[in-house]
Design an enzyme around this catalytic site. Structure first.
Site, PDB file in Angstrom:
ATOM      1  N   HIS A   1     -48.296 -33.544  12.825  1.00  0.00           N
ATOM      2  CA  HIS A   1     -47.278 -33.688  13.863  1.00  0.00           C
ATOM      3  C   HIS A   1     -45.937 -33.279  13.282  1.00  0.00           C
ATOM      4  O   HIS A   1     -45.546 -33.764  12.217  1.00  0.00           O
ATOM      5  CB  HIS A   1     -47.240 -35.140  14.345  1.00  0.00           C
ATOM      6  CG  HIS A   1     -46.487 -35.307  15.623  1.00  0.00           C
ATOM      7  ND1 HIS A   1     -45.141 -35.059  15.728  1.00  0.00           N
ATOM      8  CD2 HIS A   1     -46.904 -35.696  16.858  1.00  0.00           C
ATOM      9  CE1 HIS A   1     -44.747 -35.284  16.969  1.00  0.00           C
ATOM     10  NE2 HIS A   1     -45.798 -35.671  17.682  1.00  0.00           N
TER      11      HIS A   1
ATOM     12  N   ASP B   1     -48.653 -27.543  28.065  1.00  0.00           N
ATOM     13  CA  ASP B   1     -47.207 -27.302  28.184  1.00  0.00           C
ATOM     14  C   ASP B   1     -46.661 -26.656  26.912  1.00  0.00           C
ATOM     15  O   ASP B   1     -45.730 -27.155  26.280  1.00  0.00           O
ATOM     16  CB  ASP B   1     -46.462 -28.616  28.476  1.00  0.00           C
ATOM     17  CG  ASP B   1     -46.664 -29.648  27.380  1.00  0.00           C
ATOM     18  OD1 ASP B   1     -47.778 -29.722  26.816  1.00  0.00           O
ATOM     19  OD2 ASP B   1     -45.702 -30.370  27.056  1.00  0.00           O
TER      20      ASP B   1
ATOM     21  N   ASP C   1     -52.840 -28.969  24.487  1.00  0.00           N
ATOM     22  CA  ASP C   1     -51.958 -29.315  25.603  1.00  0.00           C
ATOM     23  C   ASP C   1     -51.484 -28.032  26.264  1.00  0.00           C
ATOM     24  O   ASP C   1     -51.228 -27.038  25.571  1.00  0.00           O
ATOM     25  CB  ASP C   1     -50.747 -30.100  25.094  1.00  0.00           C
ATOM     26  CG  ASP C   1     -51.080 -31.568  24.870  1.00  0.00           C
ATOM     27  OD1 ASP C   1     -52.263 -31.944  25.033  1.00  0.00           O
ATOM     28  OD2 ASP C   1     -50.164 -32.332  24.531  1.00  0.00           O
TER      29      ASP C   1
ATOM     30  N   ALA D   1     -54.970 -29.420  33.065  1.00  0.00           N
ATOM     31  CA  ALA D   1     -53.780 -29.046  33.848  1.00  0.00           C
ATOM     32  C   ALA D   1     -53.897 -29.803  35.164  1.00  0.00           C
ATOM     33  O   ALA D   1     -54.375 -29.279  36.169  1.00  0.00           O
ATOM     34  CB  ALA D   1     -53.731 -27.547  34.061  1.00  0.00           C
ATOM     35  N   VAL D   2     -53.484 -31.059  35.104  1.00  0.00           N
ATOM     36  CA  VAL D   2     -53.643 -31.954  36.250  1.00  0.00           C
ATOM     37  C   VAL D   2     -52.289 -32.128  36.943  1.00  0.00           C
ATOM     38  O   VAL D   2     -51.255 -32.242  36.275  1.00  0.00           O
ATOM     39  CB  VAL D   2     -54.201 -33.324  35.785  1.00  0.00           C
ATOM     40  CG1 VAL D   2     -54.331 -34.300  36.960  1.00  0.00           C
ATOM     41  CG2 VAL D   2     -55.542 -33.138  35.087  1.00  0.00           C
TER      42      VAL D   2
ATOM     43  N   TYR E   1     -48.913 -29.894  36.220  1.00  0.00           N
ATOM     44  CA  TYR E   1     -49.018 -29.199  34.925  1.00  0.00           C
ATOM     45  C   TYR E   1     -49.660 -27.819  35.053  1.00  0.00           C
ATOM     46  O   TYR E   1     -49.674 -27.059  34.087  1.00  0.00           O
ATOM     47  CB  TYR E   1     -49.775 -30.053  33.908  1.00  0.00           C
ATOM     48  CG  TYR E   1     -48.891 -31.101  33.255  1.00  0.00           C
ATOM     49  CD1 TYR E   1     -48.430 -32.193  33.979  1.00  0.00           C
ATOM     50  CD2 TYR E   1     -48.504 -30.991  31.920  1.00  0.00           C
ATOM     51  CE1 TYR E   1     -47.627 -33.152  33.388  1.00  0.00           C
ATOM     52  CE2 TYR E   1     -47.694 -31.947  31.325  1.00  0.00           C
ATOM     53  CZ  TYR E   1     -47.253 -33.018  32.066  1.00  0.00           C
ATOM     54  OH  TYR E   1     -46.438 -33.952  31.479  1.00  0.00           O
TER      55      TYR E   1
ATOM     56  N   GLU F   1     -53.667 -40.002  21.183  1.00  0.00           N
ATOM     57  CA  GLU F   1     -53.189 -39.621  19.841  1.00  0.00           C
ATOM     58  C   GLU F   1     -53.424 -40.755  18.836  1.00  0.00           C
ATOM     59  O   GLU F   1     -53.745 -40.510  17.671  1.00  0.00           O
ATOM     60  CB  GLU F   1     -51.706 -39.277  19.918  1.00  0.00           C
ATOM     61  CG  GLU F   1     -51.191 -38.510  18.726  1.00  0.00           C
ATOM     62  CD  GLU F   1     -49.823 -37.908  19.003  1.00  0.00           C
ATOM     63  OE1 GLU F   1     -49.752 -36.707  19.309  1.00  0.00           O
ATOM     64  OE2 GLU F   1     -48.821 -38.647  18.939  1.00  0.00           O
TER      65      GLU F   1
ATOM     66  N   TYR G   1     -43.328 -35.902  11.952  1.00  0.00           N
ATOM     67  CA  TYR G   1     -43.582 -36.876  10.874  1.00  0.00           C
ATOM     68  C   TYR G   1     -44.048 -36.236   9.564  1.00  0.00           C
ATOM     69  O   TYR G   1     -44.357 -36.933   8.621  1.00  0.00           O
ATOM     70  CB  TYR G   1     -44.630 -37.907  11.336  1.00  0.00           C
ATOM     71  CG  TYR G   1     -44.191 -38.601  12.601  1.00  0.00           C
ATOM     72  CD1 TYR G   1     -43.343 -39.700  12.547  1.00  0.00           C
ATOM     73  CD2 TYR G   1     -44.584 -38.117  13.848  1.00  0.00           C
ATOM     74  CE1 TYR G   1     -42.895 -40.304  13.707  1.00  0.00           C
ATOM     75  CE2 TYR G   1     -44.145 -38.717  15.021  1.00  0.00           C
ATOM     76  CZ  TYR G   1     -43.305 -39.808  14.943  1.00  0.00           C
ATOM     77  OH  TYR G   1     -42.847 -40.403  16.078  1.00  0.00           O
TER      78      TYR G   1
HETATM   79  C1  UD2 Z   1     -47.382 -36.177  23.465  1.00  0.00           C
HETATM   80  C2  UD2 Z   1     -48.434 -35.376  22.753  1.00  0.00           C
HETATM   81  C3  UD2 Z   1     -49.645 -35.270  23.645  1.00  0.00           C
HETATM   82  C4  UD2 Z   1     -50.179 -36.640  23.985  1.00  0.00           C
HETATM   83  C5  UD2 Z   1     -49.078 -37.498  24.581  1.00  0.00           C
HETATM   84  C6  UD2 Z   1     -49.553 -38.966  24.685  1.00  0.00           C
HETATM   85  C7  UD2 Z   1     -47.322 -33.797  21.302  1.00  0.00           C
HETATM   86  C8  UD2 Z   1     -46.663 -32.481  21.188  1.00  0.00           C
HETATM   87  N1  UD2 Z   1     -47.875 -34.075  22.463  1.00  0.00           N
HETATM   88  O1  UD2 Z   1     -46.956 -35.296  24.505  1.00  0.00           O
HETATM   89  O2  UD2 Z   1     -50.661 -34.528  23.015  1.00  0.00           O
HETATM   90  O3  UD2 Z   1     -50.701 -37.253  22.827  1.00  0.00           O
HETATM   91  O4  UD2 Z   1     -47.881 -37.468  23.808  1.00  0.00           O
HETATM   92  O5  UD2 Z   1     -48.528 -39.800  25.066  1.00  0.00           O
HETATM   93  O6  UD2 Z   1     -47.359 -34.548  20.346  1.00  0.00           O
HETATM   94  N2  UD2 Z   1     -51.384 -33.587  31.367  1.00  0.00           N
HETATM   95  C9  UD2 Z   1     -51.645 -33.109  32.667  1.00  0.00           C
HETATM   96  N3  UD2 Z   1     -51.123 -33.775  33.724  1.00  0.00           N
HETATM   97  C10 UD2 Z   1     -50.345 -34.881  33.583  1.00  0.00           C
HETATM   98  C11 UD2 Z   1     -50.057 -35.355  32.303  1.00  0.00           C
HETATM   99  C12 UD2 Z   1     -50.585 -34.669  31.204  1.00  0.00           C
HETATM  100  O7  UD2 Z   1     -52.346 -32.121  32.823  1.00  0.00           O
HETATM  101  O8  UD2 Z   1     -49.896 -35.427  34.608  1.00  0.00           O
HETATM  102  C13 UD2 Z   1     -52.005 -32.905  30.211  1.00  0.00           C
HETATM  103  C14 UD2 Z   1     -51.367 -31.551  29.893  1.00  0.00           C
HETATM  104  O9  UD2 Z   1     -52.332 -30.723  29.309  1.00  0.00           O
HETATM  105  C15 UD2 Z   1     -50.295 -31.931  28.907  1.00  0.00           C
HETATM  106  C16 UD2 Z   1     -51.023 -33.010  28.089  1.00  0.00           C
HETATM  107  O10 UD2 Z   1     -51.837 -33.702  29.044  1.00  0.00           O
HETATM  108  O11 UD2 Z   1     -49.888 -30.823  28.144  1.00  0.00           O
HETATM  109  C17 UD2 Z   1     -50.109 -33.992  27.351  1.00  0.00           C
HETATM  110  O12 UD2 Z   1     -49.221 -34.611  28.249  1.00  0.00           O
HETATM  111  P1  UD2 Z   1     -47.645 -34.503  28.078  1.00  0.00           P
HETATM  112  O13 UD2 Z   1     -47.307 -33.100  27.709  1.00  0.00           O
HETATM  113  O14 UD2 Z   1     -46.987 -35.072  29.254  1.00  0.00           O
HETATM  114  O15 UD2 Z   1     -47.433 -35.455  26.841  1.00  0.00           O
HETATM  115  P2  UD2 Z   1     -46.171 -35.496  25.814  1.00  0.00           P
HETATM  116  O16 UD2 Z   1     -45.245 -34.378  26.026  1.00  0.00           O
HETATM  117  O17 UD2 Z   1     -45.592 -36.856  25.819  1.00  0.00           O
END
Ligand code: UD2
Length: 363
Positions: A240, A220, A218, A129-130, A133, A311, A243
């Site tokens: 996923h 969120d 994750d 949780a950076v 988040y 991923e 897919y």
């Molecule tokens: C997708 C994937 C995610 C990751 C990412 C890579 C799904 C549902 N999620 O989500 O697992 O592979 O693509 O591109 O397939 N986080 C922070 N601070 C930040 C950014 C991220 O804490 O500034 C952490 C947090 O736990 C977050 C996770 O990293 O839930 C994944 O980041 P995201 O939710 O922004 O990635 P998302 O929605 O593109």
């Protein structure tokens, strides 16, 4: 030859036959198999799965090498009678390497939780949780307390650069929170890639001693349904949701550049797995996160970043190190979908809608 001689000859012959038989069968038991081979063989070699012992260190030692041991159930447990004829027919519930593919209706949570609870495993969840988040932590933890490994020993390891914004949530008995510091990041890509690194550090520093199973998740997202022992295994992947219906492996968004360590050729691949939830035994998870971290470092040295960051590396790893259990998209659905298809009978976790521009450090 007189009678006496022929008698001695016949007796000698039979004596030799008997001696020969004793020699051949001396190391065999009643089945006729060499006794070494005929011993009951454990499902996994003894070296991998040390037997016996109910003390905490003995259990921890066993879990460090193998998934739940004997499938012992509490006598008198009440649950629905299983059927050999009725079950899910709308989805595949086994992979072609014979690992369970878990959907609602393919397991009974009463039995699963009972079997695993007897071993009293320690479960760890590593969550990043950076930056902004941290706002997702409240919903994640509060709903986790309702549905996630209720009644098991569970610790959430929260990695943050923003400790003061970590909410205090009442934990149920056996559940804990442990907060760890990480530096802030300028790019969201660096945060998602660093999941592998922090999981590796976490295992090296704490989890080898403090946990048996580790999940990466994750933040969120929120829990909306039961998520329990049916999800445990040596190496566990989640399909996923975007897919799982694709039938052409070349449609999966794997890394396709040969120069990347995450490269998967168009004619290879089983499924496309999400990096938002996966897990396994501490030892197996350590090998995975270390390899994926090293690969992403190597890519970085060559000026590369895999198309879907961690991923892509995870999918590459699971292709050649098959998961021992695959969870259906029930284990990570998404509010982005806007609808739930018939084959998803329960949503256990769902990724929340978020304003990417607002929460990420870069866009
Ligand atoms: C997708 C994937 C995610 C990751 C990412 C890579 C799904 C549902 N999620 O989500 O697992 O592979 O693509 O591109 O397939 N986080 C922070 N601070 C930040 C950014 C991220 O804490 O500034 C952490 C947090 O736990 C977050 C996770 O990293 O839930 C994944 O980041 P995201 O939710 O922004 O990635 P998302 O929605 O593109």
């Amino acid at each position: 030859m007189n009678k006496l001689h022929s008698f001695a000859g016949v007796t000698g012959f039979f004596a030799l036959v008997v001696l020969g038989l004793i020699y051949v069968y001396r190391d065999r038991d009643f089945t006729g198999l060499p006794s070494e081979l005929n011993r009951p063989q454990p499902a996994v070699s003894a070296a991998l799965c040390p037997a016996g012992g109910t003390s905490a260190p003995e259990r921890a030692h066993r879990f460090s090498r193998c998934d739940v041991g004997d499938l012992l159930m509490t006598p008198g447990l009440k649950y629905e009678q299983p059927s050999t004829l009725i079950g899910r027919t709308d989805v595949n519930s086994v992979t072609n390497w014979n690992a369970p593919l878990v959907w609602e209706g393919t397991f009974d949570p009463v039995i699963m939780d009972d079997i695993y609870k007897r071993e009293d495993p320690r479960i760890a969840v590593v969550v990043l949780a950076v930056g902004k988040y941290t706002q997702f932590l409240k919903g994640f933890l509060e709903t986790g307390e309702k549905y996630f490994f209720v009644g098991f020993r569970l610790t959430y390891y929260i990695y943050t650069d923003n400790k003061e914004n970590v909410p205090r949530i009442d934990m149920s008995p056996g559940h804990n929170v442990s907060i760890k510091d990480v530096p802030s990041a300028k790019r969201w890509q660096d945060v998602v890639l660093s999941k592998m690194k922090w999981a590796m550090v976490s295992i090296e520093e704490w989890l080898y001693k403090e946990a048996d199973y580790v999940f990466m998740m994750d933040v969120d997202s929120v829990f909306r349904g039961h998520f329990g022992a049916e999800s445990l295994g040596r190496l566990v992947a989640v399909l996923h949701r975007g897919y799982y219906r694709d039938t052409k492996r070349h449609d999966f968004p794997y890394e396709r550049r040969r120069e990347s360590t995450a490269y998967i050729p168009a004619e290879e691949g089983d499924y496309y797995y999400t990096a938002a939830v996966w897990g396994g035994l501490v030892d197996d998870m350590y090998k995975l996160v270390k390899k994926c971290h090293e690969n992403s470092e190597e890519d970085a040295k060559n000026g590369l970043e895999a198309v879907w960051q961690e991923e892509s590396h995870l999918n590459k790893y699971f292709l050649y190190n098959k998961p021992t259990k695959v969870l259906s998209p029930e284990y990570l659905w998404s509010d982005y979908e806007g609808w739930i298809p018939k084959d998803i009978k329960v949503v256990r976790i769902s990724q929340l809608l978020k304003n990417y521009k607002e929460v990420r450090p870069n866009w």
